[in-house]
Design an enzyme around this catalytic site. Structure first.
Site, PDB file in Angstrom:
ATOM      1  N   GLY A  50      -0.329   1.447  -4.746  1.00  0.00           N
ATOM      2  CA  GLY A  50      -0.962   1.663  -3.551  1.00  0.00           C
ATOM      3  C   GLY A  50      -0.937   3.093  -3.191  1.00  0.00           C
ATOM      4  N   TYR A 103       9.885 -13.251 -12.412  1.00  0.00           N
ATOM      5  CA  TYR A 103       8.841 -12.382 -12.044  1.00  0.00           C
ATOM      6  C   TYR A 103       7.571 -12.709 -12.852  1.00  0.00           C
ATOM      7  CZ  TYR A 103       6.281  -8.101 -11.882  1.00  0.00           C
ATOM      8  OH  TYR A 103       5.368  -6.776 -11.477  1.00  0.00           O
ATOM      9  N   LYS A 110      17.158  10.201 -14.527  1.00  0.00           N
ATOM     10  CA  LYS A 110      18.415  10.546 -15.272  1.00  0.00           C
ATOM     11  C   LYS A 110      18.572  12.029 -15.855  1.00  0.00           C
ATOM     12  CE  LYS A 110      19.664   5.784 -17.209  1.00  0.00           C
ATOM     13  NZ  LYS A 110      19.429   5.138 -18.414  1.00  0.00           N
ATOM     14  N   PRO A 135      -2.314  -5.155 -15.010  1.00  0.00           N
ATOM     15  CA  PRO A 135      -1.977  -3.950 -15.619  1.00  0.00           C
ATOM     16  C   PRO A 135      -0.833  -3.972 -16.344  1.00  0.00           C
ATOM     17  CG  PRO A 135      -1.899  -4.011 -13.018  1.00  0.00           C
ATOM     18  CD  PRO A 135      -1.835  -5.312 -13.585  1.00  0.00           C
ATOM     19  N   ASP A 180      17.292  -4.114 -24.777  1.00  0.00           N
ATOM     20  CA  ASP A 180      16.041  -3.579 -25.237  1.00  0.00           C
ATOM     21  C   ASP A 180      14.937  -4.296 -24.433  1.00  0.00           C
ATOM     22  OD1 ASP A 180      16.391  -2.611 -28.728  1.00  0.00           O
ATOM     23  OD2 ASP A 180      16.527  -1.356 -26.797  1.00  0.00           O
ATOM     24  N   GLY A 191       0.791  -1.408   0.024  1.00  0.00           N
ATOM     25  CA  GLY A 191       0.175   0.031   0.022  1.00  0.00           C
ATOM     26  C   GLY A 191       0.872   1.216   0.136  1.00  0.00           C
ATOM     27  N   LEU A 202       3.932   2.661  -5.540  1.00  0.00           N
ATOM     28  CA  LEU A 202       3.402   3.661  -6.723  1.00  0.00           C
ATOM     29  C   LEU A 202       1.989   3.336  -6.715  1.00  0.00           C
ATOM     30  CD1 LEU A 202       3.551   4.954  -9.226  1.00  0.00           C
ATOM     31  CD2 LEU A 202       4.206   2.834 -10.512  1.00  0.00           C
TER      32      LEU A 202
HETATM   33  P1  NAP Z   1       6.408  -0.696  -5.908  1.00  0.00           P
HETATM   34  O1  NAP Z   1       6.430   1.045  -5.888  1.00  0.00           O
HETATM   35  O2  NAP Z   1       7.946  -0.902  -5.549  1.00  0.00           O
HETATM   36  O3  NAP Z   1       5.778  -0.814  -4.110  1.00  0.00           O
HETATM   37  C1  NAP Z   1       5.892  -2.354  -3.917  1.00  0.00           C
HETATM   38  C2  NAP Z   1       4.992  -2.327  -2.501  1.00  0.00           C
HETATM   39  O4  NAP Z   1       5.202  -3.743  -2.173  1.00  0.00           O
HETATM   40  C3  NAP Z   1       5.578  -1.425  -1.232  1.00  0.00           C
HETATM   41  O5  NAP Z   1       4.423  -1.068  -0.576  1.00  0.00           O
HETATM   42  C4  NAP Z   1       6.653  -2.606  -0.675  1.00  0.00           C
HETATM   43  O6  NAP Z   1       6.684  -2.164   0.900  1.00  0.00           O
HETATM   44  C5  NAP Z   1       5.480  -3.884  -0.730  1.00  0.00           C
HETATM   45  N1  NAP Z   1       6.594  -5.067  -0.398  1.00  0.00           N
HETATM   46  C6  NAP Z   1       7.639  -5.224  -1.339  1.00  0.00           C
HETATM   47  N2  NAP Z   1       8.299  -6.543  -0.544  1.00  0.00           N
HETATM   48  C7  NAP Z   1       7.267  -6.754   0.251  1.00  0.00           C
HETATM   49  C8  NAP Z   1       7.551  -7.692   1.343  1.00  0.00           C
HETATM   50  N3  NAP Z   1       8.462  -8.724   1.320  1.00  0.00           N
HETATM   51  N4  NAP Z   1       6.537  -8.000   2.366  1.00  0.00           N
HETATM   52  C9  NAP Z   1       5.694  -6.966   2.335  1.00  0.00           C
HETATM   53  N5  NAP Z   1       5.512  -5.643   1.373  1.00  0.00           N
HETATM   54  C10 NAP Z   1       6.517  -5.644   0.478  1.00  0.00           C
HETATM   55  O7  NAP Z   1       5.539  -1.468  -6.612  1.00  0.00           O
HETATM   56  P2  NAP Z   1       4.409  -0.937  -7.624  1.00  0.00           P
HETATM   57  O8  NAP Z   1       4.907  -0.333  -8.832  1.00  0.00           O
HETATM   58  O9  NAP Z   1       3.663   0.128  -6.593  1.00  0.00           O
HETATM   59  O10 NAP Z   1       3.620  -2.226  -7.914  1.00  0.00           O
HETATM   60  C11 NAP Z   1       2.606  -2.642  -7.365  1.00  0.00           C
HETATM   61  C12 NAP Z   1       2.029  -4.062  -7.866  1.00  0.00           C
HETATM   62  O11 NAP Z   1       1.624  -3.810  -9.236  1.00  0.00           O
HETATM   63  C13 NAP Z   1       3.046  -5.091  -7.956  1.00  0.00           C
HETATM   64  O12 NAP Z   1       2.354  -6.267  -7.541  1.00  0.00           O
HETATM   65  C14 NAP Z   1       3.595  -5.143  -9.222  1.00  0.00           C
HETATM   66  O13 NAP Z   1       3.913  -6.400  -9.753  1.00  0.00           O
HETATM   67  C15 NAP Z   1       2.363  -4.558 -10.244  1.00  0.00           C
HETATM   68  N6  NAP Z   1       2.902  -3.900 -11.399  1.00  0.00           N
HETATM   69  C16 NAP Z   1       3.578  -2.967 -11.479  1.00  0.00           C
HETATM   70  C17 NAP Z   1       3.940  -2.402 -12.478  1.00  0.00           C
HETATM   71  C18 NAP Z   1       4.741  -0.915 -12.760  1.00  0.00           C
HETATM   72  O14 NAP Z   1       4.791  -0.640 -14.062  1.00  0.00           O
HETATM   73  N7  NAP Z   1       5.280  -0.401 -11.814  1.00  0.00           N
HETATM   74  C19 NAP Z   1       3.295  -2.818 -13.724  1.00  0.00           C
HETATM   75  C20 NAP Z   1       2.334  -4.067 -13.822  1.00  0.00           C
HETATM   76  C21 NAP Z   1       2.211  -4.613 -12.278  1.00  0.00           C
HETATM   77  P3  NAP Z   1       8.044  -1.762   1.282  1.00  0.00           P
HETATM   78  O15 NAP Z   1       8.577  -0.554   0.447  1.00  0.00           O
HETATM   79  O16 NAP Z   1       7.892  -1.512   3.005  1.00  0.00           O
HETATM   80  O17 NAP Z   1       9.010  -2.626   0.749  1.00  0.00           O
HETATM   81  O1  GFB Z   2      10.074  -0.297 -17.690  1.00  0.00           O
HETATM   82  P1  GFB Z   2      11.347  -1.199 -18.085  1.00  0.00           P
HETATM   83  O2  GFB Z   2      12.539  -1.189 -17.533  1.00  0.00           O
HETATM   84  O3  GFB Z   2      10.594  -2.521 -18.411  1.00  0.00           O
HETATM   85  O4  GFB Z   2      11.499  -0.823 -19.742  1.00  0.00           O
HETATM   86  P2  GFB Z   2       9.779  -3.597 -19.407  1.00  0.00           P
HETATM   87  C1  GFB Z   2      12.371  -1.196 -20.403  1.00  0.00           C
HETATM   88  C2  GFB Z   2      12.690  -0.593 -21.673  1.00  0.00           C
HETATM   89  O5  GFB Z   2      12.893   0.834 -21.729  1.00  0.00           O
HETATM   90  C3  GFB Z   2      13.751  -1.243 -22.445  1.00  0.00           C
HETATM   91  C4  GFB Z   2      14.324   1.011 -22.200  1.00  0.00           C
HETATM   92  O6  GFB Z   2      13.736  -1.177 -23.802  1.00  0.00           O
HETATM   93  C5  GFB Z   2      14.764  -0.363 -21.906  1.00  0.00           C
HETATM   94  O7  GFB Z   2      15.737  -0.492 -22.925  1.00  0.00           O
HETATM   95  N1  GFB Z   2      15.010   1.789 -21.255  1.00  0.00           N
HETATM   96  C6  GFB Z   2      15.736   3.041 -21.471  1.00  0.00           C
HETATM   97  C7  GFB Z   2      15.303   1.847 -19.991  1.00  0.00           C
HETATM   98  N2  GFB Z   2      16.330   3.604 -20.566  1.00  0.00           N
HETATM   99  C8  GFB Z   2      15.915   2.854 -19.511  1.00  0.00           C
HETATM  100  C9  GFB Z   2      16.416   2.986 -18.184  1.00  0.00           C
HETATM  101  O8  GFB Z   2      16.990   4.056 -17.678  1.00  0.00           O
HETATM  102  N3  GFB Z   2      15.797   2.251 -17.242  1.00  0.00           N
HETATM  103  C10 GFB Z   2      14.917   1.236 -17.614  1.00  0.00           C
HETATM  104  N4  GFB Z   2      14.418   0.381 -16.738  1.00  0.00           N
HETATM  105  N5  GFB Z   2      14.760   0.970 -18.924  1.00  0.00           N
HETATM  106  C11 GFB Z   2       9.081  -4.810 -17.156  1.00  0.00           C
HETATM  107  C12 GFB Z   2       9.153  -6.026 -16.406  1.00  0.00           C
HETATM  108  O9  GFB Z   2       9.493  -4.931 -18.563  1.00  0.00           O
HETATM  109  O10 GFB Z   2       7.670  -4.337 -17.190  1.00  0.00           O
HETATM  110  C13 GFB Z   2       8.681  -5.909 -15.039  1.00  0.00           C
HETATM  111  O11 GFB Z   2      10.639  -6.207 -16.316  1.00  0.00           O
HETATM  112  C14 GFB Z   2       7.147  -5.169 -14.984  1.00  0.00           C
HETATM  113  O12 GFB Z   2       8.728  -7.200 -14.120  1.00  0.00           O
HETATM  114  C15 GFB Z   2       7.144  -4.029 -15.983  1.00  0.00           C
HETATM  115  O13 GFB Z   2       6.435  -6.050 -15.731  1.00  0.00           O
HETATM  116  C16 GFB Z   2       5.864  -3.689 -16.039  1.00  0.00           C
HETATM  117  O14 GFB Z   2       8.765  -2.822 -19.664  1.00  0.00           O
HETATM  118  O15 GFB Z   2      10.672  -3.973 -20.460  1.00  0.00           O
END
Ligand code: NAP
Ligand code: GFB
Length: 321
Positions: free
Chosen positions: A14, A143, A194, A170, A277, A9, A12
């Site tokens: 939450g 993952y 960056k 999502p 990539d 919660g 991002l």
């Molecule tokens: P986030 O900002 O990294 O937040 C992760 C949350 O999970 C934090 O509140 C963290 O608490 C908690 N957490 C991590 N490890 C834990 C543990 N061992 N026990 C209890 N709590 C724990 O992630 P987010 O981007 O909000 O992602 C939330 C959900 O959306 C995840 O299930 C992720 O897989 C999914 N999701 C994210 C994206 C994306 O692009 N961000 C895309 C698709 C799906 P602490 O800070 O205390 O560790």
């Molecule tokens: O969001 P991202 O790291 O993950 O995006 P994915 C990766 C893409 O962005 C690649 C380019 O094409 C990278 O080459 N990129 C360019 C960068 N500059 C950067 C940088 O500074 N940081 C990062 N991170 N990427 C994720 C999964 O895949 O998608 C996770 O690995 C999650 O598990 C998330 O599911 C939603 O979109 O490739």
């Protein structure tokens, strides 16, 4: 009285759900309902990899509903580096949360998958029927497999115990309160950070990879509303993709260009094609979502990006960097 526990919660997604629940009019479609208690927890209230700590969390709050977001989360480069850790930590977290929800007779759990769980080689667009039709992209197979298993677990809990467990898928998410740590971040927060450093130090802004891959991005506050809708109005075990439309795909270069513009960066801006990539594209269909919801107004990408950049610059000292 409903007690809605949001694991993860403080992250991002939450934080976005908390923002929407606290700001939308009470009783409205996305607002808090009378008699609801919303609880947002982080790992400080219990490390969900630990069965005992998870049990104590459920005993403490006795949730009637759970939005399960907690996970080890990261971008491409962190996933490539720590595949076993992503697999094991997320399997532990998900098993503990789902089993304790079953044991404490939680009425409903929505768990969070991701569009990266889909097979890398499959016909497009990606939809909810294709999750298990092939291997995920190698860059995040740890993952991705842990997240796919949640769908399997949901079906098993339903078949054997009649549990109302479902999941959301999502696409890539961005917004305020994201993780902007350069090594572990997803692309948008990583590039915002960056670019901020490049502007401050007068150094080049270097984007990893070729910039050619395509992604769909959903603004965290929009995603939050979709989770609240799913909690209130969707009770099927099958997952729902929570994403902008297929037509909203943008290239990483277009994202980087938009960040340069939003940050008014005038310095040297290049691409480092020696860096990975990752998956080329993962175009997901939101047809099921829109047909069930009767439509949804997504925030325009550039408006959401501008707001996120502004939030980051104004909150640099307290942001996760
Ligand atoms: P986030 O900002 O990294 O937040 C992760 C949350 O999970 C934090 O509140 C963290 O608490 C908690 N957490 C991590 N490890 C834990 C543990 N061992 N026990 C209890 N709590 C724990 O992630 P987010 O981007 O909000 O992602 C939330 C959900 O959306 C995840 O299930 C992720 O897989 C999914 N999701 C994210 C994206 C994306 O692009 N961000 C895309 C698709 C799906 P602490 O800070 O205390 O560790
Ligand atoms: O969001 P991202 O790291 O993950 O995006 P994915 C990766 C893409 O962005 C690649 C380019 O094409 C990278 O080459 N990129 C360019 C960068 N500059 C950067 C940088 O500074 N940081 C990062 N991170 N990427 C994720 C999964 O895949 O998608 C996770 O690995 C999650 O598990 C998330 O599911 C939603 O979109 O490739």
């Amino acid at each position: 009285m409903s007690v809605i526990l949001v694991t993860g919660g403080t992250g991002l997604v939450g934080k976005a759900i908390q923002h929407i629940i606290e700001t939308e009019p009470e009783g409205s479609r996305f607002g808090k309902k009378p008699g609801e208690q919303w609880i947002f927890v982080s790992s400080s209230e219990g490390d969900l990899r630990d069965p005992e700590q998870t049990k104590r969390l459920f005993e403490k709050y006795k949730p009637t509903h759970v939005i399960h977001l907690a996970a080890l989360v990261g971008g491409l480069f962190k996933n490539m580096k720590y595949k076993l850790t992503f697999l094991r930590d997320n399997i532990l977290i998900n098993d503990n949360v789902l089993h304790n929800a079953y044991l404490s007779q939680t009425k409903k759990v929505i768990s969070c998958l991701s569009t990266c769980v889909f097979p890398d080689k499959v016909t497009y667009p990606l939809d909810e029927t294709k999750i298990h039709l092939g291997l995920p992209h190698d860059s995040n197979f740890g993952y991705a497999h842990a997240k796919r298993m949640v769908d399997v677990q949901n079906h098993a809990y339903k078949d054997q115990f009649g549990c109302n467990f479902t999941s959301a898928i999502p696409t890539n998410v961005f917004g305020p309160h994201d993780n902007f740590d350069l090594e572990g971040a997803h692309v948008i927060p990583g590039l915002i950070h960056k670019c901020h450093i490049a502007k401050k130090n007068g150094t080049p802004f270097v984007v990893s990879g070729t910039g050619k891959p395509l992604r769909q991005f959903i603004y965290s506050n929009d995603l939050a509303k979709l989770f609240i809708w799913q909690l209130r109005e969707y009770d099927d075990v099958e997952p729902v993709i929570l994403s902008v439309g297929e037509g909203e795909e943008v290239s990483i270069k277009e994202v980087a260009d938009a960040i340069v513009k939003a940050m008014d960066f005038k310095g040297e801006y290049t691409f480092d094609a020696t860096r990975a990539d990752g998956q080329f594209r993962k175009p997901a269909s939101n047809k099921k979502l829109l047909s069930l919801m009767g439509g949804f107004q997504f925030t325009p990408f550039n408006e959401a990006l501008d707001f996120t950049v502004k939030w980051f610059v104004e909150n640099y000292d307290k942001a996760r960097t």
